[in-house]
Each structure stands twice: as structure tokens, then as C-alpha cells.
Design an enzyme around this catalytic site. Sequence first.
Site, short mmCIF file in Angstrom:
data_model
loop_
_atom_site.label_atom_id
_atom_site.label_comp_id
_atom_site.label_asym_id
_atom_site.label_seq_id
_atom_site.Cartn_x
_atom_site.Cartn_y
_atom_site.Cartn_z
N HIS A 1 -39.66 -22.36 41.21
CA HIS A 1 -40.33 -21.15 41.69
C HIS A 1 -39.69 -19.90 41.10
O HIS A 1 -38.58 -19.94 40.56
CB HIS A 1 -40.27 -21.08 43.22
N ASP B 1 -38.72 -16.15 42.55
CA ASP B 1 -38.54 -15.64 43.91
C ASP B 1 -39.62 -14.63 44.31
O ASP B 1 -39.89 -13.67 43.58
CB ASP B 1 -37.16 -15.01 44.08
N HIS C 1 -36.65 -21.15 38.80
CA HIS C 1 -35.43 -21.89 39.10
C HIS C 1 -35.69 -22.92 40.18
O HIS C 1 -36.73 -22.89 40.86
CB HIS C 1 -34.29 -20.94 39.50
N ARG D 1 -27.45 -14.16 48.98
CA ARG D 1 -28.50 -13.83 48.01
C ARG D 1 -29.05 -12.41 48.22
O ARG D 1 -29.37 -12.03 49.35
CB ARG D 1 -29.64 -14.83 48.15
C1 SIN Z 1 -33.11 -19.84 45.62
O1 SIN Z 1 -34.18 -20.32 45.29
O2 SIN Z 1 -32.95 -18.63 45.73
C2 SIN Z 1 -31.95 -20.76 45.92
C3 SIN Z 1 -31.28 -21.24 44.70
C4 SIN Z 1 -30.09 -22.07 45.03
O3 SIN Z 1 -29.64 -22.10 46.17
O4 SIN Z 1 -29.56 -22.71 44.12
#
Ligand code: SIN
Length: 284
Positions: free
Chosen positions: A105, A107, A260, A275
Site C-alpha cells: 500500500h 499510506d 510498502h 510513525r
Molecule cells: C506501515 O504501513 O506504515 C507500517 C510499516 C511497518 O510497520 O513496517
Amino acid sequence: MRFEVTSLSPGFGGEITGLDLSQPLTRDEFEEVKKIYFEKEVVVFRDQNLTPGAQADFSRGFGDLMIHVLTQFQIQGHEEVLELSNRRDADGKAIGFEDAGRYWHSDISYNAEPALGTMLYAVEIPPEGGDTLFADMSAAYEALPENIKRRIEGKRAYHSYTINYKANESDAATRPDLTAEQLAKLEDVLHPIVRTHEDTGRKALFVNPGFTYRIEGVSEAESDELLQMLFAHAAEERFIYRHKWRAHDLVCWDNRSTVHHATVYDGKYTRHMHRTTIQGPRPV
Ligand code: SIN
């Protein structure tokens, strides 16, 4: 400049060494980091010591910060910092979003103005597992056969958070029911399948299996066929960088040109991350 950049993979990604991000950067350093970040699409800073406030301050240099819809996982006093974690409080309640992003995805692509970038700081990581995969969507677009580029030119696709949230439901503790207020902020949106990066001018594929479910103006069968083909193409090994985390890494990715995928780890270990997400423009 007092820092250096090394490549993380043949196609994209860079590691920047020589900077302490808990201290303010000079204007020139910041501008150079920003240029490298957008060109490399993923940048890694190792051995950082970042409080949530310092992470937010560094992130804010790139734009306004977004507040995630899962407000129950914010850090107290830092609403713009989301905890991704399998830690539990004394009552066994999840303190963070445990299974976030275990699918490809970009973000917040389900917003009309999705995230420009994300910065993820590793507080505690498991000794194995829990890597994050990144795919280079500019390279994936460029490598598409011309007939596919023609088929998707000018087309748009729908993105949704709720479809994905339900589909990836594991247990009530990690995916609590969305409230009426949260649902009200989550209307499906249409974005171009190919977007042009505002800073580099490169075109990138902007669909992802996490949130994109339907192409506008074609039959359901054609939409499914095209989307599955694009998802599989973007996930080919040649477009991927796998990040193996170390505690105190800060990894910054550009959501306009990458997707990612978080990977699983053994729940006997702790994975605790902070995050921040930077507001982006409406994709064009
Ligand atoms: C995310 O999609 O922001 C999480 C990525 C992760 O925890 O590796």
C-alpha cells in the site's frame, strides 16, 4: 555537506550517514536531504535518538503532519505520532496498531489528499522478522509495456480504507470496530492510476492492493484483470528493496512513488515503532 549517501539497492533507496536528526539541520542540509529523499524515494538514517517531539519536528519540515483516523493509537501529547506496536498495557489492551500495513500500500491513498511521505522510527525491533518491503513505483511504471501504458493512460481508480480494514481484520484487539465518527472521515476516493511526482516530474503507478479496488469506467472484469496485473508487476523482485530494521533507524519513504509492505514476526518479540505522515497534495 557533512553527510554521505550510499545506495540501498541498484534501483532506489539511499542511506544517509553523518546527521543527527535530533538537532536542527542547516537550511542547506535540509534542502539537500529533501532532494535526496524525493530522488531516492526511500532514505534510511541509522542510530538516531528521536523523541516523538523531535521526530515530529523533523517530519514537519516537509509539510503539515496528518492525524491518523485510529486516534486511539496516538502517543499522548503527540497526536501526530502513531504507535505501531504489539505492546499491551497492564489490562492487556493494545497500545498501538499491531498489524498495520501487512499488504502492499501507499499510506493514506484512501484520502483525497494522501500522504506525501512517511517517517517510521524503530524504538524496539524483533531479532528476526518484521522487515519492511518497498517497491519502486516509478521504475514499475517505466517498465510497463507500451500497450499497458496506453490502456491505463488517463484512467482513475477507487481507493477505500474500510474495504481493506475489514478484509485484514485479525482480532478485535488489533482492529477495533471503526466508530461512526471515524467512518464519516473515510469516503472512497478516485485517483489517477498514473501520477506525476510534483518534485521530480517522474511518472509513477499509483494503485495498490491494500486500498485500490476498482477502475472507473470499465467493466468489473477488465478492472480486476488490469489491477491484478499491475499489482503483480509492481511486486516483482526487480523493483523491491527489503529493509531489515535495527533499533533507532528512521526510515523515510515517499508515498507518491513507492508502496510498502510490513512483514510478520514472532509475537514473543516486541516490535515498537513511531510513525509520522506528511500531508501531500491531490494526485495528478
Ligand atoms: C506501515 O504501513 O506504515 C507500517 C510499516 C511497518 O510497520 O513496517
